[in-house]
Design a protein around this motif. Structure first.
Motif, PDB file in Angstrom:
ATOM      1  N   ALA A 149       6.518  -4.203   5.003  1.00  0.00           N
ATOM      2  CA  ALA A 149       6.752  -4.855   3.713  1.00  0.00           C
ATOM      3  C   ALA A 149       5.810  -4.274   2.670  1.00  0.00           C
ATOM      4  O   ALA A 149       4.781  -3.681   3.006  1.00  0.00           O
ATOM      5  CB  ALA A 149       6.537  -6.350   3.839  1.00  0.00           C
ATOM      6  N   GLU A 150       6.164  -4.468   1.422  1.00  0.00           N
ATOM      7  CA  GLU A 150       5.351  -3.959   0.313  1.00  0.00           C
ATOM      8  C   GLU A 150       4.079  -4.785   0.107  1.00  0.00           C
ATOM      9  O   GLU A 150       3.051  -4.256  -0.272  1.00  0.00           O
ATOM     10  CB  GLU A 150       6.168  -3.955  -0.986  1.00  0.00           C
ATOM     11  CG  GLU A 150       7.278  -2.927  -1.002  1.00  0.00           C
ATOM     12  CD  GLU A 150       6.764  -1.498  -1.083  1.00  0.00           C
ATOM     13  OE1 GLU A 150       5.782  -1.249  -1.815  1.00  0.00           O
ATOM     14  OE2 GLU A 150       7.334  -0.645  -0.384  1.00  0.00           O
ATOM     15  N   THR A 151       4.173  -6.098   0.338  1.00  0.00           N
ATOM     16  CA  THR A 151       3.026  -6.972   0.111  1.00  0.00           C
ATOM     17  C   THR A 151       2.789  -7.849   1.339  1.00  0.00           C
ATOM     18  O   THR A 151       3.687  -8.044   2.161  1.00  0.00           O
ATOM     19  CB  THR A 151       3.247  -7.900  -1.104  1.00  0.00           C
ATOM     20  OG1 THR A 151       4.317  -8.802  -0.795  1.00  0.00           O
ATOM     21  CG2 THR A 151       3.569  -7.106  -2.365  1.00  0.00           C
ATOM     22  N   GLU A 152       1.596  -8.410   1.429  1.00  0.00           N
ATOM     23  CA  GLU A 152       1.297  -9.314   2.538  1.00  0.00           C
ATOM     24  C   GLU A 152       2.146 -10.579   2.444  1.00  0.00           C
ATOM     25  O   GLU A 152       2.601 -11.098   3.464  1.00  0.00           O
ATOM     26  CB  GLU A 152      -0.195  -9.671   2.551  1.00  0.00           C
ATOM     27  CG  GLU A 152      -0.575 -10.455   3.784  1.00  0.00           C
ATOM     28  CD  GLU A 152      -2.060 -10.672   3.937  1.00  0.00           C
ATOM     29  OE1 GLU A 152      -2.429 -11.623   4.653  1.00  0.00           O
ATOM     30  OE2 GLU A 152      -2.856  -9.916   3.351  1.00  0.00           O
ATOM     31  N   ALA A 153       2.390 -11.058   1.236  1.00  0.00           N
ATOM     32  CA  ALA A 153       3.225 -12.245   1.061  1.00  0.00           C
ATOM     33  C   ALA A 153       4.638 -11.996   1.595  1.00  0.00           C
ATOM     34  O   ALA A 153       5.218 -12.848   2.275  1.00  0.00           O
ATOM     35  CB  ALA A 153       3.268 -12.660  -0.405  1.00  0.00           C
ATOM     36  N   GLU A 154       5.193 -10.842   1.287  1.00  0.00           N
ATOM     37  CA  GLU A 154       6.532 -10.499   1.780  1.00  0.00           C
ATOM     38  C   GLU A 154       6.517 -10.370   3.303  1.00  0.00           C
ATOM     39  O   GLU A 154       7.436 -10.827   3.984  1.00  0.00           O
ATOM     40  CB  GLU A 154       7.001  -9.189   1.147  1.00  0.00           C
ATOM     41  CG  GLU A 154       8.381  -8.756   1.578  1.00  0.00           C
ATOM     42  CD  GLU A 154       8.793  -7.404   1.012  1.00  0.00           C
ATOM     43  OE1 GLU A 154       9.833  -6.902   1.466  1.00  0.00           O
ATOM     44  OE2 GLU A 154       8.099  -6.851   0.141  1.00  0.00           O
ATOM     45  N   LEU A 155       5.463  -9.782   3.837  1.00  0.00           N
ATOM     46  CA  LEU A 155       5.340  -9.634   5.283  1.00  0.00           C
ATOM     47  C   LEU A 155       5.333 -10.996   5.969  1.00  0.00           C
ATOM     48  O   LEU A 155       6.022 -11.203   6.962  1.00  0.00           O
ATOM     49  CB  LEU A 155       4.067  -8.864   5.627  1.00  0.00           C
ATOM     50  CG  LEU A 155       3.802  -8.657   7.109  1.00  0.00           C
ATOM     51  CD1 LEU A 155       4.929  -7.869   7.766  1.00  0.00           C
ATOM     52  CD2 LEU A 155       2.467  -7.966   7.307  1.00  0.00           C
ATOM     53  N   TRP A 156       4.598 -11.959   5.401  1.00  0.00           N
ATOM     54  CA  TRP A 156       4.552 -13.293   5.995  1.00  0.00           C
ATOM     55  C   TRP A 156       5.918 -13.971   5.955  1.00  0.00           C
ATOM     56  O   TRP A 156       6.276 -14.703   6.875  1.00  0.00           O
ATOM     57  CB  TRP A 156       3.480 -14.156   5.322  1.00  0.00           C
ATOM     58  CG  TRP A 156       2.133 -13.899   5.936  1.00  0.00           C
ATOM     59  CD1 TRP A 156       1.128 -13.140   5.418  1.00  0.00           C
ATOM     60  CD2 TRP A 156       1.674 -14.363   7.209  1.00  0.00           C
ATOM     61  NE1 TRP A 156       0.069 -13.107   6.293  1.00  0.00           N
ATOM     62  CE2 TRP A 156       0.373 -13.851   7.394  1.00  0.00           C
ATOM     63  CE3 TRP A 156       2.223 -15.146   8.205  1.00  0.00           C
ATOM     64  CZ2 TRP A 156      -0.371 -14.104   8.541  1.00  0.00           C
ATOM     65  CZ3 TRP A 156       1.474 -15.405   9.349  1.00  0.00           C
ATOM     66  CH2 TRP A 156       0.190 -14.888   9.497  1.00  0.00           C
ATOM     67  N   LYS A 157       6.701 -13.703   4.932  1.00  0.00           N
ATOM     68  CA  LYS A 157       8.059 -14.259   4.887  1.00  0.00           C
ATOM     69  C   LYS A 157       8.883 -13.733   6.058  1.00  0.00           C
ATOM     70  O   LYS A 157       9.610 -14.478   6.709  1.00  0.00           O
ATOM     71  CB  LYS A 157       8.740 -13.933   3.558  1.00  0.00           C
ATOM     72  CG  LYS A 157       8.183 -14.728   2.399  1.00  0.00           C
ATOM     73  CD  LYS A 157       8.894 -14.378   1.106  1.00  0.00           C
ATOM     74  CE  LYS A 157       8.291 -15.148  -0.051  1.00  0.00           C
ATOM     75  NZ  LYS A 157       8.953 -14.847  -1.315  1.00  0.00           N
ATOM     76  N   HIS A 158       8.767 -12.439   6.346  1.00  0.00           N
ATOM     77  CA  HIS A 158       9.476 -11.836   7.480  1.00  0.00           C
ATOM     78  C   HIS A 158       8.986 -12.440   8.805  1.00  0.00           C
ATOM     79  O   HIS A 158       9.791 -12.778   9.674  1.00  0.00           O
ATOM     80  CB  HIS A 158       9.260 -10.320   7.518  1.00  0.00           C
ATOM     81  CG  HIS A 158       9.985  -9.561   6.463  1.00  0.00           C
ATOM     82  ND1 HIS A 158      11.352  -9.417   6.454  1.00  0.00           N
ATOM     83  CD2 HIS A 158       9.520  -8.896   5.375  1.00  0.00           C
ATOM     84  CE1 HIS A 158      11.712  -8.690   5.396  1.00  0.00           C
ATOM     85  NE2 HIS A 158      10.612  -8.375   4.729  1.00  0.00           N
TER      86      HIS A 158
END
Length: 50
Positions: A10-19
């Motif tokens: 993911a581009e950001t840690e926030a996006e990664l946590w969503k995944h």
């Protein structure tokens, strides 16, 4: 938490946590909003920047 071979990019840690949370809910029938701080830290320890 069980061992899981899933991998996400993911581009950001926030996006990664969503995944990660979506995966936990759909693949493992977990409720991410009920993950303890220790569970989240265990996951965070697995995150690697590329």
């Amino acid at each position: 938490m069980e061992t899981c071979p899933a991998a996400f990019t993911a581009e950001t840690e926030a996006e990664l946590w969503k995944h990660i949370e979506l995966h936990g809910a759909t693949a493992h029938q977990e409720e991410p909003d009920k993950w303890s701080p220790e569970d989240r830290q265990q996951i965070k320890n697995l995150i690697r920047e590329s």
